[in-house]
Design an enzyme around this catalytic site. Structure first.
Site, PDB file in Angstrom:
ATOM      1  CG  ASP A  89      19.669 -38.060  50.291  1.00 23.22           C
ATOM      2  OD1 ASP A  89      20.197 -37.429  49.358  1.00 23.22           O
ATOM      3  OD2 ASP A  89      18.449 -38.281  50.354  1.00 23.22           O
ATOM      4  CG  ASP A 127      19.210 -41.514  54.779  1.00 21.79           C
ATOM      5  OD1 ASP A 127      19.589 -40.791  53.838  1.00 21.79           O
ATOM      6  OD2 ASP A 127      18.018 -41.746  55.019  1.00 21.79           O
TER       7      ASP A 127
END
Length: 414
Positions: A363, A342
């Site tokens: 991600d 992230d």
């Protein structure tokens, strides 16, 4: 009006039935009614959050979730206010059609904020799960559904006008919901990126005249970046760019550019020399993902150049954001954004990244934003043994949202 919506048409008719007979031939009245319905649901969520806040002071997880949800719901109200102001300022439906890219961006942002509020409450915590379920059933589910209905109406405005038999001359506009994928000029810039900002980026740094200088050695106006941000003029009529020069150094701090600090231009001596770093993470510090960011930009028209933003928590920290951005019309040029899981949270609104380097594991670019990443390098780092690499996690849930993360002329490196 409800024929083309992909959401519950009964709900659509219920929302639009609030328009009185005297305005029934005005498409703007139906759009306004839908936006007011969304606003009422967001306001309901904020009231519920305030009530829960009083009873959850001893549970740090619930408190963090409530604080994060409150922040994004207030941002949703700001987006709805922008929408309503635009609707009022456009006196005819043709003008509303012309401004539909803005309207669709603000509605897409509301959906993103709604998602952020839902996601911040963890199901593993019984108290958080109960609050989330109450918010969804009494407010947030309706926020998403009516926002989607309104997006469908705005997107299909030309057909709706024709069906209503209202005789106006509609100007042609791109039918694509992915505005930033299509509308770039011959220099590759999004059409919203101003000529003055292009010139600013092209200038040699020696020609910049900063308002304030940050230097760790005390040779500037401030020793920390946050102090420089906090020096942004409090006067409401401040004009032009507020320029912050951050000299070479490793700045170990968490920074936030607040929403009122519009038009900040922050630049450094290069992404290997001017480094903003911290190591807050979901696992190590038991923080919600949204709250781990090293650098947060909430302001519109923010521009950064020649800097590095990093989260040094490492793969073991799991979710650990280096940069969280919700600023509309914001841009990062020749910046490094380094982390692991992230890394870059493109949370909402129109964003542009050029000549950047983005590093991560899982991600590592995520969110629900119309963000363009151009001529940039993506570095895939080694994840934990139980993980695998995922470049992008896009939160788009509706066909007419203007969101997505297109890549243009970049390259991938392990």
């Amino acid at each position: 009006m409800c024929r083309n919506t992909q959401e519950d048409q009964n709900l659509c008719r219920e929302v639009l039935s609030q328009v009185d007979g005297s305005s029934s031939s005005d498409p703007k009245a139906y759009i306004d009614a839908a936006v007011n319905d969304i606003r009422d649901s967001v306001t309901t969520a904020l009231k519920m959050i305030t009530t829960e806040e009083e009873f959850s002071k001893d549970d740090n997880g619930i408190k963090m979730a409530i604080d994060g949800c409150k922040e994004v719901m207030e941002s949703a109200l700001s987006s709805l206010d922008l929408f309503s102001n635009a609707l009022r300022s456009n006196h005819d439906i043709n003008s509303v059609q012309t401004q539909s890219p803005d309207l669709k961006n603000w509605l897409s942002a509301v959906i993103s904020y709604q998602q952020s509020c839902v996601d911040i409450f963890e199901d593993q915590n019984e108290g958080e799960r109960k609050i989330k379920e109450q918010l969804q059933s009494q407010s947030l589910d309706r926020v998403e559904k009516v926002s989607i209905i309104t997006l469908d109406i705005v997107t299909g405005l030309a057909k709706i006008i024709e069906d209503l038999g209202v005789h106006v001359q509609m100007k042609p506009i791109s039918s694509s919901g992915r505005v930033l994928r299509e509308e770039v000029d011959n220099e590759g810039f999004p059409d919203w990126f101003s000529s003055s900002d292009r010139k600013l980026l092209a200038k040699d740094v020696k020609f910049y005249v900063p308002n304030v200088v940050v230097a760790k050695d005390g040779s500037g106006n401030f020793r920390t970046i946050q102090d420089a941000i906090n020096s942004y003029p409090k006067t409401k009529n401040f004009q032009g760019r507020y320029i912050i020069y951050v000299k070479t150094g490793i700045y170990k701090e968490n920074c936030t550019v607040p929403s009122h600090a519009m038009n900040v231009f922050m630049y450094g001596d290069g992404p290997t020399k001017t480094i903003v770093t911290a190591s807050m993470s979901n696992v190590t510090h038991n923080l919600k993902t949204m709250l781990t960011a090293t650098f947060v930009n909430k302001a519109g028209m923010f521009l950064a150049k020649d800097m590095r933003f990093e989260n040094a928590a490492g793969a073991k920290g799991h979710q650990a954001v280096a940069l969280r951005n919700v600023g509309d019309f914001s841009a990062f040029y020749n910046c490094h954004i380094h982390g692991y899981q992230d890394t870059l949270y493109v949370q909402a609104n129109r964003q542009f990244y050029r000549n950047c380097e983005i590093a991560g594991t899982v991600d590592f670019i995520f969110g629900t934003s119309p963000a363009v990443i151009q001529r940039s390098k993506l570095i895939v780092r080694m994840p934990l043994p139980t993980q695998f690499n995922v470049l992008v996690a896009d939160g788009t849930v509706e066909r007419n949202m203007t969101t997505g993360v297109p890549f243009d002329s970049g390259f991938l490196r392990p």
